[in-house]
Every structure is written in C-alpha cells, then in structure tokens.
Design a protein around this motif. Structure first.
Motif, PDB file in Angstrom:
ATOM      1  N   ALA A 186      70.856  71.236  63.663  1.00  0.00           N
ATOM      2  CA  ALA A 186      69.566  71.721  63.160  1.00  0.00           C
ATOM      3  C   ALA A 186      68.442  70.889  63.767  1.00  0.00           C
ATOM      4  O   ALA A 186      68.479  69.662  63.748  1.00  0.00           O
ATOM      5  CB  ALA A 186      69.538  71.630  61.634  1.00  0.00           C
ATOM      6  N   ASN A 187      67.472  71.561  64.351  1.00  0.00           N
ATOM      7  CA  ASN A 187      66.303  70.935  64.977  1.00  0.00           C
ATOM      8  C   ASN A 187      66.624  70.182  66.263  1.00  0.00           C
ATOM      9  O   ASN A 187      65.727  69.552  66.844  1.00  0.00           O
ATOM     10  CB  ASN A 187      65.586  69.988  64.001  1.00  0.00           C
ATOM     11  CG  ASN A 187      65.098  70.701  62.762  1.00  0.00           C
ATOM     12  OD1 ASN A 187      64.525  71.780  62.858  1.00  0.00           O
ATOM     13  ND2 ASN A 187      65.333  70.106  61.590  1.00  0.00           N
ATOM     14  N   ALA A 188      67.864  70.228  66.736  1.00  0.00           N
ATOM     15  CA  ALA A 188      68.207  69.551  67.991  1.00  0.00           C
ATOM     16  C   ALA A 188      67.751  70.393  69.175  1.00  0.00           C
ATOM     17  O   ALA A 188      67.956  71.607  69.209  1.00  0.00           O
ATOM     18  CB  ALA A 188      69.704  69.309  68.079  1.00  0.00           C
ATOM     19  N   GLU A 189      67.122  69.744  70.151  1.00  0.00           N
ATOM     20  CA  GLU A 189      66.716  70.431  71.376  1.00  0.00           C
ATOM     21  C   GLU A 189      67.888  70.600  72.337  1.00  0.00           C
ATOM     22  O   GLU A 189      67.897  71.514  73.166  1.00  0.00           O
ATOM     23  CB  GLU A 189      65.615  69.634  72.063  1.00  0.00           C
ATOM     24  CG  GLU A 189      64.365  69.458  71.225  1.00  0.00           C
ATOM     25  CD  GLU A 189      63.472  68.376  71.762  1.00  0.00           C
ATOM     26  OE1 GLU A 189      62.297  68.676  72.032  1.00  0.00           O
ATOM     27  OE2 GLU A 189      63.945  67.229  71.911  1.00  0.00           O
ATOM     28  N   ALA A 190      68.857  69.705  72.230  1.00  0.00           N
ATOM     29  CA  ALA A 190      70.049  69.764  73.075  1.00  0.00           C
ATOM     30  C   ALA A 190      71.251  69.332  72.259  1.00  0.00           C
ATOM     31  O   ALA A 190      71.131  68.549  71.312  1.00  0.00           O
ATOM     32  CB  ALA A 190      69.890  68.879  74.308  1.00  0.00           C
ATOM     33  N   GLY A 210      65.511  78.045  72.130  1.00  0.00           N
ATOM     34  CA  GLY A 210      65.461  77.499  73.479  1.00  0.00           C
ATOM     35  C   GLY A 210      66.353  76.289  73.670  1.00  0.00           C
ATOM     36  O   GLY A 210      66.093  75.426  74.503  1.00  0.00           O
ATOM     37  N   ARG A 211      67.429  76.218  72.907  1.00  0.00           N
ATOM     38  CA  ARG A 211      68.299  75.034  72.913  1.00  0.00           C
ATOM     39  C   ARG A 211      69.190  74.993  74.151  1.00  0.00           C
ATOM     40  O   ARG A 211      69.621  76.024  74.672  1.00  0.00           O
ATOM     41  CB  ARG A 211      69.150  75.049  71.649  1.00  0.00           C
ATOM     42  CG  ARG A 211      70.049  73.827  71.474  1.00  0.00           C
ATOM     43  CD  ARG A 211      70.828  73.912  70.181  1.00  0.00           C
ATOM     44  NE  ARG A 211      69.973  73.655  69.026  1.00  0.00           N
ATOM     45  CZ  ARG A 211      69.995  74.367  67.901  1.00  0.00           C
ATOM     46  NH1 ARG A 211      70.800  75.412  67.801  1.00  0.00           N
ATOM     47  NH2 ARG A 211      69.216  74.049  66.894  1.00  0.00           N
ATOM     48  N   LEU A 212      69.469  73.784  74.615  1.00  0.00           N
ATOM     49  CA  LEU A 212      70.441  73.544  75.675  1.00  0.00           C
ATOM     50  C   LEU A 212      71.715  72.991  75.042  1.00  0.00           C
ATOM     51  O   LEU A 212      71.676  71.991  74.329  1.00  0.00           O
ATOM     52  CB  LEU A 212      69.886  72.522  76.678  1.00  0.00           C
ATOM     53  CG  LEU A 212      70.874  71.948  77.707  1.00  0.00           C
ATOM     54  CD1 LEU A 212      71.402  73.035  78.634  1.00  0.00           C
ATOM     55  CD2 LEU A 212      70.212  70.826  78.507  1.00  0.00           C
ATOM     56  N   VAL A 213      72.841  73.645  75.295  1.00  0.00           N
ATOM     57  CA  VAL A 213      74.131  73.209  74.762  1.00  0.00           C
ATOM     58  C   VAL A 213      75.067  72.930  75.927  1.00  0.00           C
ATOM     59  O   VAL A 213      75.297  73.794  76.779  1.00  0.00           O
ATOM     60  CB  VAL A 213      74.740  74.261  73.821  1.00  0.00           C
ATOM     61  CG1 VAL A 213      76.146  73.843  73.401  1.00  0.00           C
ATOM     62  CG2 VAL A 213      73.863  74.458  72.599  1.00  0.00           C
ATOM     63  N   ALA A 228      75.676  84.778  73.284  1.00  0.00           N
ATOM     64  CA  ALA A 228      74.352  84.785  72.641  1.00  0.00           C
ATOM     65  C   ALA A 228      73.306  84.013  73.431  1.00  0.00           C
ATOM     66  O   ALA A 228      72.100  84.180  73.189  1.00  0.00           O
ATOM     67  CB  ALA A 228      74.465  84.205  71.231  1.00  0.00           C
ATOM     68  N   PHE A 229      73.717  83.180  74.381  1.00  0.00           N
ATOM     69  CA  PHE A 229      72.752  82.395  75.136  1.00  0.00           C
ATOM     70  C   PHE A 229      72.013  83.259  76.159  1.00  0.00           C
ATOM     71  O   PHE A 229      72.587  84.197  76.729  1.00  0.00           O
ATOM     72  CB  PHE A 229      73.442  81.231  75.849  1.00  0.00           C
ATOM     73  CG  PHE A 229      73.779  80.084  74.941  1.00  0.00           C
ATOM     74  CD1 PHE A 229      72.907  79.017  74.788  1.00  0.00           C
ATOM     75  CD2 PHE A 229      74.971  80.072  74.218  1.00  0.00           C
ATOM     76  CE1 PHE A 229      73.211  77.970  73.946  1.00  0.00           C
ATOM     77  CE2 PHE A 229      75.288  79.028  73.374  1.00  0.00           C
ATOM     78  CZ  PHE A 229      74.393  77.970  73.231  1.00  0.00           C
ATOM     79  N   ASP A 230      70.755  82.910  76.410  1.00  0.00           N
ATOM     80  CA  ASP A 230      69.984  83.619  77.423  1.00  0.00           C
ATOM     81  C   ASP A 230      70.535  83.370  78.813  1.00  0.00           C
ATOM     82  O   ASP A 230      70.516  84.264  79.664  1.00  0.00           O
ATOM     83  CB  ASP A 230      68.510  83.178  77.371  1.00  0.00           C
ATOM     84  CG  ASP A 230      67.837  83.543  76.067  1.00  0.00           C
ATOM     85  OD1 ASP A 230      67.993  84.698  75.625  1.00  0.00           O
ATOM     86  OD2 ASP A 230      67.158  82.675  75.481  1.00  0.00           O
ATOM     87  N   VAL A 282      70.153  77.840  76.855  1.00  0.00           N
ATOM     88  CA  VAL A 282      71.042  77.637  78.008  1.00  0.00           C
ATOM     89  C   VAL A 282      72.350  77.014  77.543  1.00  0.00           C
ATOM     90  O   VAL A 282      72.356  76.019  76.816  1.00  0.00           O
ATOM     91  CB  VAL A 282      70.389  76.735  79.070  1.00  0.00           C
ATOM     92  CG1 VAL A 282      71.335  76.540  80.257  1.00  0.00           C
ATOM     93  CG2 VAL A 282      69.063  77.317  79.549  1.00  0.00           C
ATOM     94  N   TYR A 283      73.448  77.592  77.985  1.00  0.00           N
ATOM     95  CA  TYR A 283      74.791  77.046  77.768  1.00  0.00           C
ATOM     96  C   TYR A 283      75.290  76.502  79.100  1.00  0.00           C
ATOM     97  O   TYR A 283      75.223  77.188  80.133  1.00  0.00           O
ATOM     98  CB  TYR A 283      75.714  78.145  77.254  1.00  0.00           C
ATOM     99  CG  TYR A 283      77.200  77.827  77.270  1.00  0.00           C
ATOM    100  CD1 TYR A 283      77.795  77.137  76.223  1.00  0.00           C
ATOM    101  CD2 TYR A 283      78.001  78.241  78.332  1.00  0.00           C
ATOM    102  CE1 TYR A 283      79.162  76.864  76.238  1.00  0.00           C
ATOM    103  CE2 TYR A 283      79.361  77.977  78.359  1.00  0.00           C
ATOM    104  CZ  TYR A 283      79.931  77.281  77.310  1.00  0.00           C
ATOM    105  OH  TYR A 283      81.272  77.008  77.319  1.00  0.00           O
TER     106      TYR A 283
END
Length: 315
Positions: A186-190, A210-213, A228-230, A282-283
């Motif tokens: 939660a609230n993590a950008e990456a 807009g999260r990077l995983v 589900a990732f863009d 982004v994954y």
C-alpha cells in the motif's frame, strides 16, 4: 588458478555496489553488440518439488572481461539446517590465455548481480523513488535491502512482508514490517518480490497507481496480475522461457502471454533509454542472466589474484 570463498570475495570487493552496477551495464552493452553470448541452460530436476533443480549456466564476454565460464547452481525448496537454499560455484577461464582464472563460491555473487539489475531498473523506471516494498526476508531479500541502503539513501519508507515471518528480524533496522503483502505494498511506488513462493500471493491489486513491480523470486505473481499491468518488461526473453518456473514464463507456456507483448528488455532500458509513459504500471520479470555471473566472477578473480587473495589450487 585460485578458489575464492565468501570471505575472499568480500575482501576482493564483492559488495562494491557501483562496481557491480558497472559490470551489469557493460555486460548488457557487450550482449547488444554481439560480444557476449549465452547458451541454453542445462536443467536437472532434483525431486518432485518444482523448486528443486540444479542448473548449468555457461556464458562468455569480451571487452574488459575477456572470459568464459559456467555457473553450477542448486536450488532447494528450503534451506537445510545451517545452510542456504541456493548454493553455486562458478568456473572462469581467461579467453586471451585459454587458462583457468579460478573458481568462486557464487551464491553471494548471484545475489549481488541480481540486486544490481534491480537497482538499474529502479533508477531507470522510477527515478526519485521514495517508498518501496520488499516482499521476502531470505538471502535474496537481504541482498536487495543492502543494495537499497547503499544506493537509495533518499528512501523514506521500506515496507517488508515475509511469508514465514521467521527471518524478518535478520533484516535489521530501518524497515516497517507488515502482516500481509497487501498492507506492505500500500502506497509503495515500487515493489521487490524476493521470495521462493511456489504459488502467487499478489494479483491485479499490485498493478495500480503507476507502480513498478520487480519479480525476482519464484512464482509470486498471478497470471491475472501480470495481465493487469500497462507494460510487461523483463531482463531478456530467451529459450529459458520454455522451461523456467518464473511466473511470466509459466504464463507463456499456458498460452496466456504472447512474447510480442514484452514492451522492453534490459538492453532496451539500459542501452536505448526505453521508459514507460507517465502513470503507467510496469511489471519486470528478473530471470537472471549468466553473463552477469561470469562478469562479476571474472572481475573479482582478477582483483583477488592481484591482491594475493584466495586459495591457490594445484595445476
């Protein structure tokens, strides 16, 4: 010819993160221009558990490395008592002289090169990173935490979750432990997924904001989550997609992912400057490339030889 154990590697500079970053970037450039090569890995099952396998991973690099070698690594579902879940050894030969440089205990180097790749991806795709989640608490997670502390001093929050919870205390101070992965991200950008999970624990909920995983571990992300990732990215797409148990490659073999959907690989990110559009999630699937193992081992063997570090083996 010399042997470098873990303490030898540390003395030779294995935890020099900038040197590791430079090795990875140079290896990618050599691969792009055809001066580095990998062949398909050899996979030896070690039992019924799909995580129990041994791998032979050969590669060669030109340039300042001028080396060829092979890493032999064994993956276990869980670490044995007083041992590691992953053990490996790398043998390196000097291409110029056709003589062996030596052998190294490679588990540490595997973790360092993997974390260095993650650092490159984080810097490139999420500049100005302030909040990150680390999922896992084993050896790979600890290496990533060391990398974050060394290379991302401006981080405001490192949220952690571990499946077992038994090793979290080994991560040290400066983290916030959460009871579940959803709370940690939660609230993590990456997000860095560094576990040996045999079944996914994250899904489409991760692909928001807009999260990077980065998936570094075994099978942490569901197929629906990846879809589900863009943008879907990876370090490289190769023949290993036919055998690897990584989530993305399992999805491919199930007929649910077309390789044409890969938006960028590591050479595109580091050499061509590929970047997602603002706000895109982004994954990144980190398979781990043999060229990085050979690059780091060759550099450290030469450094150790010049400093008199290591055990000299009989010819």
């Amino acid at each position: 010819m010399i042997w470098l154990g873990r303490e030898d590697l540390l003395r030779a500079g294995a935890l020099d993160w900038q040197a590791a970053l430079d090795d990875v970037a140079e290896a990618v450039r050599l691969l792009r221009r055809g001066d580095a090569e990998m062949v398909a890995e050899s996979v030896l099952p070690l039992g019924d558990d799909p995580r129990a396998k041994a791998y032979g991973l050969p590669a060669r690099l030109g340039g300042r490395f001028a080396a060829a070698g092979i890493k032999w690594t064994v993956h276990r579902p869980a670490p044995p008592e007083d041992g590691e879940a992953i053990t490996s050894t790398t043998l390196i030969e000097d291409l110029a002289t056709a003589r062996p440089l030596g052998m190294v205990e490679a588990a540490l180097l595997t973790r360092v090169r993997t974390a260095a790749v993650s650092a490159h991806v984080l810097r490139a795709l999420r500049p100005g990173l302030r909040r990150i989640a680390l999922l896992g608490a084993g050896a790979q997670a600890r290496a990533h935490l060391a990398m974050l502390r060394a290379l991302f001093p401006d981080l405001e929050r490192i949220a952690v979750w571990s499946r077992s919870g038994r090793e979290v205390e080994r991560l040290g101070p400066g983290i916030t432990v959460h009871p579940g992965p959803e709370q940690a991200i939660a609230n993590a950008e990456a997000v860095l997924m560094c576990s040996s999970a045999p079944q996914p624990f994250l899904g489409p909920e991760a692909a928001t904001g807009g999260r990077l995983v980065l998936q570094i571990g075994f099978h942490e992300m569901s197929f629906a989550g990846i879809a589900a990732f863009d943008r879907v990215t990876c370090d490289l797409w190769g023949e290993f997609a036919r055998t690897s148990a990584k989530s993305l490659f399992q999805m491919y073999r199930a007929g649910l992912f077309d390789p044409a959907q890969v938006a960028a690989d590591l050479p595109a990110i580091l050499c061509d400057g590929w970047r997602p559009a603002p706000g895109e999630s982004v994954y990144f699937s980190s398979f781990g490339l043999n060229i990085f193992d050979i690059a780091l081992a060759a550099r450290l063997l030469r450094a150790a030889s010049g400093q008199g570090i290591g055990t000299r083996l009989p010819g």
